[in-house]
Write a protein that holds these residues in place. Structure first.
Motif, PDB file in Angstrom:
ATOM      1  N   LEU A   5       0.824  -1.203   0.000  1.00 44.99           N
ATOM      2  CA  LEU A   5       0.000   0.000   0.000  1.00 44.99           C
ATOM      3  C   LEU A   5       0.865   1.262   0.000  1.00 44.99           C
ATOM      4  O   LEU A   5       0.515   2.264  -0.619  1.00 44.99           O
ATOM      5  CB  LEU A   5      -0.946  -0.017   1.201  1.00 44.99           C
ATOM      6  N   GLN A   6       2.017   1.197   0.665  1.00 47.23           N
ATOM      7  CA  GLN A   6       2.925   2.343   0.664  1.00 47.23           C
ATOM      8  C   GLN A   6       3.444   2.613  -0.751  1.00 47.23           C
ATOM      9  O   GLN A   6       3.523   3.767  -1.178  1.00 47.23           O
ATOM     10  CB  GLN A   6       4.122   2.110   1.603  1.00 47.23           C
ATOM     11  N   LEU A  57      -4.263  11.210  -8.017  1.00 46.93           N
ATOM     12  CA  LEU A  57      -4.065  11.838  -6.717  1.00 46.93           C
ATOM     13  C   LEU A  57      -5.125  11.372  -5.721  1.00 46.93           C
ATOM     14  O   LEU A  57      -4.823  11.158  -4.535  1.00 46.93           O
ATOM     15  CB  LEU A  57      -4.096  13.359  -6.865  1.00 46.93           C
ATOM     16  N   ALA A  58      -6.346  11.174  -6.181  1.00 45.87           N
ATOM     17  CA  ALA A  58      -7.409  10.673  -5.307  1.00 45.87           C
ATOM     18  C   ALA A  58      -7.090   9.256  -4.825  1.00 45.87           C
ATOM     19  O   ALA A  58      -7.297   8.929  -3.644  1.00 45.87           O
ATOM     20  CB  ALA A  58      -8.749  10.696  -6.035  1.00 45.87           C
ATOM     21  N   PHE A  59      -6.561   8.411  -5.712  1.00 44.22           N
ATOM     22  CA  PHE A  59      -6.190   7.060  -5.300  1.00 44.22           C
ATOM     23  C   PHE A  59      -5.005   7.085  -4.335  1.00 44.22           C
ATOM     24  O   PHE A  59      -4.962   6.301  -3.380  1.00 44.22           O
ATOM     25  CB  PHE A  59      -5.860   6.183  -6.512  1.00 44.22           C
ATOM     26  N   ALA A  60      -4.057   7.969  -4.549  1.00 47.42           N
ATOM     27  CA  ALA A  60      -2.926   8.091  -3.623  1.00 47.42           C
ATOM     28  C   ALA A  60      -3.417   8.580  -2.260  1.00 47.42           C
ATOM     29  O   ALA A  60      -2.963   8.089  -1.219  1.00 47.42           O
ATOM     30  CB  ALA A  60      -1.875   9.042  -4.190  1.00 47.42           C
ATOM     31  N   ALA A  61      -4.340   9.538  -2.254  1.00 43.66           N
ATOM     32  CA  ALA A  61      -4.894  10.037  -0.998  1.00 43.66           C
ATOM     33  C   ALA A  61      -5.694   8.952  -0.285  1.00 43.66           C
ATOM     34  O   ALA A  61      -5.639   8.832   0.947  1.00 43.66           O
ATOM     35  CB  ALA A  61      -5.771  11.259  -1.252  1.00 43.66           C
ATOM     36  N   SER A  63      -5.110   5.756  -0.471  1.00 41.99           N
ATOM     37  CA  SER A  63      -4.105   4.844   0.081  1.00 41.99           C
ATOM     38  C   SER A  63      -3.534   5.403   1.381  1.00 41.99           C
ATOM     39  O   SER A  63      -3.362   4.667   2.360  1.00 41.99           O
ATOM     40  CB  SER A  63      -2.968   4.616  -0.921  1.00 41.99           C
ATOM     41  N   TRP A  64      -3.250   6.686   1.403  1.00 42.35           N
ATOM     42  CA  TRP A  64      -2.730   7.323   2.610  1.00 42.35           C
ATOM     43  C   TRP A  64      -3.754   7.238   3.737  1.00 42.35           C
ATOM     44  O   TRP A  64      -3.412   6.943   4.882  1.00 42.35           O
ATOM     45  CB  TRP A  64      -2.376   8.784   2.307  1.00 42.35           C
ATOM     46  N   SER A  69      -5.576   5.027   8.851  1.00 42.40           N
ATOM     47  CA  SER A  69      -6.611   4.356   9.637  1.00 42.40           C
ATOM     48  C   SER A  69      -6.104   3.043  10.224  1.00 42.40           C
ATOM     49  O   SER A  69      -6.406   2.715  11.384  1.00 42.40           O
ATOM     50  CB  SER A  69      -7.840   4.091   8.770  1.00 42.40           C
ATOM     51  N   ALA A  70      -5.332   2.299   9.445  1.00 38.23           N
ATOM     52  CA  ALA A  70      -4.783   1.038   9.940  1.00 38.23           C
ATOM     53  C   ALA A  70      -3.802   1.293  11.085  1.00 38.23           C
ATOM     54  O   ALA A  70      -3.760   0.546  12.059  1.00 38.23           O
ATOM     55  CB  ALA A  70      -4.095   0.293   8.807  1.00 38.23           C
TER      56      ALA A  70
END
Length: 78
Positions: A5-6, A57-61, A63-64, A69-70
């Motif tokens: 995910l990183q 950028l939305a997908f990167a955000a 993922s962040w 949350s995890a």
């Protein structure tokens, strides 16, 4: 092939910046368009790349946000 995910977050951010650079470059080249039809094509091309950059950028955000949350859930469980 599994990607962490990183890595997804980093690659998504880099890809979004590259797409936005192409879009901005397209808008910067509008002044050199010989006629209105070519300018409209350039504008559409630039808008497409900006749109693609914002999606990346939305997908990167996202993922962040998932990583954050995890990490909070892991801290809460300690």
């Amino acid at each position: 092939m599994k990607i962490s995910l990183q890595a997804t977050m980093v690659f998504g951010f880099v890809f979004s910046m590259a797409c936005m650079a192409v879009g901005i470059n397209g808008f910067a080249s509008l002044s050199g368009a010989p006629d209105a039809a070519t300018a409209a094509d350039i504008r559409g091309f630039a808008l497409f790349w900006l749109f693609l950059g914002f999606i990346a950028l939305a997908f990167a955000a996202a993922s962040w946000w998932i990583l954050r949350s995890a990490a909070r859930e892991a801290r809460k469980g300690e």
